[in-house]
Write an enzyme that holds these catalytic residues in place. Sequence first.
Site, PDB file in Angstrom:
ATOM      1  N   ASP A 105       0.880  -1.326   0.109  1.00 10.08           N
ATOM      2  CA  ASP A 105       0.333  -0.017  -0.357  1.00 10.08           C
ATOM      3  C   ASP A 105       0.761   1.034  -0.325  1.00 10.08           C
ATOM      4  OD1 ASP A 105      -2.731   1.201  -0.077  1.00 10.08           O
ATOM      5  OD2 ASP A 105      -2.452   1.995   2.300  1.00 10.08           O
ATOM      6  N   TYR A 107       1.083   5.967  -0.280  1.00  3.15           N
ATOM      7  CA  TYR A 107       1.231   6.907   0.164  1.00  3.15           C
ATOM      8  C   TYR A 107       0.661   7.957  -1.153  1.00  3.15           C
ATOM      9  CZ  TYR A 107       0.820   9.895   4.509  1.00  3.15           C
ATOM     10  OH  TYR A 107       0.746  11.062   5.420  1.00  3.15           O
ATOM     11  N   HIS A 112      -3.757  13.654   0.488  1.00  2.00           N
ATOM     12  CA  HIS A 112      -4.210  12.773   2.346  1.00  2.00           C
ATOM     13  C   HIS A 112      -3.157  13.317   2.753  1.00  2.00           C
ATOM     14  CE1 HIS A 112      -5.163   9.720   3.933  1.00  2.00           C
ATOM     15  NE2 HIS A 112      -4.419   9.499   4.604  1.00  2.00           N
ATOM     16  N   ARG A 121       1.554  16.841  13.007  1.00  2.00           N
ATOM     17  CA  ARG A 121       2.352  18.009  13.240  1.00  2.00           C
ATOM     18  C   ARG A 121       2.326  19.654  12.356  1.00  2.00           C
ATOM     19  NH1 ARG A 121       4.282  14.145  10.154  1.00  2.00           N
ATOM     20  NH2 ARG A 121       3.838  14.748   8.084  1.00  2.00           N
ATOM     21  N   GLU A 178     -10.457   3.537   4.550  1.00  2.00           N
ATOM     22  CA  GLU A 178      -9.258   4.870   3.324  1.00  2.00           C
ATOM     23  C   GLU A 178      -9.585   4.194   1.549  1.00  2.00           C
ATOM     24  OE1 GLU A 178      -5.061   5.179   5.532  1.00  2.00           O
ATOM     25  OE2 GLU A 178      -5.522   3.533   4.155  1.00  2.00           O
ATOM     26  N   GLU A 180      -9.569   3.399  -1.884  1.00  2.00           N
ATOM     27  CA  GLU A 180      -8.003   3.385  -2.735  1.00  2.00           C
ATOM     28  C   GLU A 180      -8.139   2.775  -4.255  1.00  2.00           C
ATOM     29  OE1 GLU A 180      -4.743   2.389  -0.502  1.00  2.00           O
ATOM     30  OE2 GLU A 180      -5.252   2.896   1.669  1.00  2.00           O
ATOM     31  N   ASP A 212      -8.356   0.071   2.487  1.00  2.00           N
ATOM     32  CA  ASP A 212      -7.914  -0.131   3.023  1.00  2.00           C
ATOM     33  C   ASP A 212      -7.763   0.103   4.396  1.00  2.00           C
ATOM     34  OD1 ASP A 212      -5.182  -1.768   4.273  1.00  2.00           O
ATOM     35  OD2 ASP A 212      -4.329   0.679   5.093  1.00  2.00           O
ATOM     36  N   ARG A 216      -6.539   3.797  13.216  1.00  2.00           N
ATOM     37  CA  ARG A 216      -5.825   5.179  13.730  1.00  2.00           C
ATOM     38  C   ARG A 216      -5.269   5.001  14.951  1.00  2.00           C
ATOM     39  NH1 ARG A 216      -5.152   6.173   8.361  1.00  2.00           N
ATOM     40  NH2 ARG A 216      -7.058   6.781   7.438  1.00  2.00           N
ATOM     41  N   GLN A 219      -2.461   1.960  14.959  1.00  2.00           N
ATOM     42  CA  GLN A 219      -1.401   2.762  13.769  1.00  2.00           C
ATOM     43  C   GLN A 219      -0.635   4.042  14.552  1.00  2.00           C
ATOM     44  OE1 GLN A 219      -3.094   4.350  10.428  1.00  2.00           O
ATOM     45  NE2 GLN A 219      -1.033   5.135   9.635  1.00  2.00           N
ATOM     46  N   TYR A 223       3.349   3.242  15.222  1.00  2.00           N
ATOM     47  CA  TYR A 223       3.815   2.939  13.552  1.00  2.00           C
ATOM     48  C   TYR A 223       5.194   3.230  14.012  1.00  2.00           C
ATOM     49  CZ  TYR A 223       3.250   8.351  12.837  1.00  2.00           C
ATOM     50  OH  TYR A 223       3.754   9.267  13.053  1.00  2.00           O
ATOM     51  N   LYS A 232      -3.227  -2.547  10.375  1.00  2.00           N
ATOM     52  CA  LYS A 232      -3.840  -2.721   8.921  1.00  2.00           C
ATOM     53  C   LYS A 232      -3.885  -3.124   8.828  1.00  2.00           C
ATOM     54  CE  LYS A 232      -2.838   2.304   7.158  1.00  2.00           C
ATOM     55  NZ  LYS A 232      -3.882   2.833   6.818  1.00  2.00           N
ATOM     56  N   THR A 236      -8.298  -6.105   4.954  1.00  2.00           N
ATOM     57  CA  THR A 236      -8.394  -4.736   4.142  1.00  2.00           C
ATOM     58  C   THR A 236      -9.234  -5.617   2.841  1.00  2.00           C
ATOM     59  OG1 THR A 236      -6.043  -4.105   3.619  1.00  2.00           O
ATOM     60  CG2 THR A 236      -6.589  -3.900   1.399  1.00  2.00           C
ATOM     61  N   THR A 323      -5.198   6.155   0.458  1.00  2.00           N
ATOM     62  CA  THR A 323      -6.264   7.070   0.388  1.00  2.00           C
ATOM     63  C   THR A 323      -6.056   8.194  -1.079  1.00  2.00           C
ATOM     64  OG1 THR A 323      -5.843   6.695   2.344  1.00  2.00           O
ATOM     65  CG2 THR A 323      -7.870   8.532   2.014  1.00  2.00           C
ATOM     66  N   GLU A 337      -9.564  12.567   8.648  1.00  2.00           N
ATOM     67  CA  GLU A 337     -10.091  13.935   7.507  1.00  2.00           C
ATOM     68  C   GLU A 337     -11.301  14.197   7.197  1.00  2.00           C
ATOM     69  OE1 GLU A 337      -6.844  14.024   3.358  1.00  2.00           O
ATOM     70  OE2 GLU A 337      -7.562  11.820   3.954  1.00  2.00           O
TER      71      GLU A 337
END
Length: 395
Positions: A105, A107, A112, A121, A178, A180, A212, A216, A219, A223, A232, A236, A323, A337
Amino acid sequence: MSEDSDFPIDNLPYGVFSTPGTGRRVGVAIGRWVLDLGAVLDDPDFRTPSLNAHLSRGPERWAQVRARLVELLTDERRRPLVEPYLVPLDRVTLHLPFEVADYVDFYASEHHAANLGRMLRPGQDPLPPNWRHLPLGYHGRAGTVVVSGTPVIRPCGQRMEHGAPGPVDGPSRRLDVEVELGFVVGVPTAPGESVPTRRFDRHVFGVVLLNDWSARDLQAWEYVPLGPFLGKSFATSISPWVVPMAALGAARVPGPPQSPEPIGYLREEPHWSLDITFELELNGEVVSRPPFAQMYWSPAQLLAHLTANGATLRTGDLYASGTVSGPNPGEAGSLIELTWGGTRPLRLRDGSSRAFLEDGDVVTIRASAPSASGGRIGFGELTGTVLPAVSRPER
């Protein structure tokens, strides 16, 4: 036969189906029917319970079969040959269309990635410093790729609650989706061989819708530093129909500008994307319409990067876009989101609200793209229902 369907003659997606009392075999969707390919073509590749045999044959054979199907389905003289092998779609059971070899998968959506960066951040550059130089991704779990309609059990695992002294173990409280697009590999490669962007069509047979599912909270805790794992790997989901790349020629559009210019093996002429519009539906209500055309990294660039180190492709490999999210309100492909990390819950028509998924929620993904004749083709439907977590046995 097919004018008001997802599956006009311009489409001809492949799937695996069965009927009561019969085994699984390969068919093509046309209008509201499934054409039994093993029977009508007298081809053993299609009398098997997966598409893998046909996938492995390569683009020349893919084109031959497609041309033969168009002839059979458009020439009135062929009607007596075809009609005995048409089965109504509402009388079949659809299965996982191919045996998944490996699953990766990516990104690839700048929108996204930037949205998540702004949430996680704040005050910093939302994109990591490597993001515009290479497609980021992770290796998933092929064994938990499931077909549309398969229930998704809420995963359990460790999570860190805000202000808590240590992690707790239990069901995820921030289960997400997600939206996709998944790419299905047909032709394998030898060890050490990489696939340049110009050879994408020699290896990739077609696409599926893909969800997917993401926990969260699991994760977020796990991660760093190695990336997604239990958040994850539990499920799927993919759609039951594989839409051939041959059906998507009219959907190819220029990709968004890339700056800086990608490094050598990632360059492509022209840089392209696909004009595919998704619908994300939660409990019968459309909550988002993500546009694939905005994806920063192209399908060919993703494949080039996947094999850049010489990693082999296998028939049945599945790699996903990541995503799909657009720049405008209502174009995000995930709840994290759409609800901005759960701080702005969605208000649904029935009066309920959602920050993340609750048990019993039904998630459906649909999509459409322009066709060669000026109409639209669809991808079928990808649906999953969230079931409660399974309690762990006593230790």
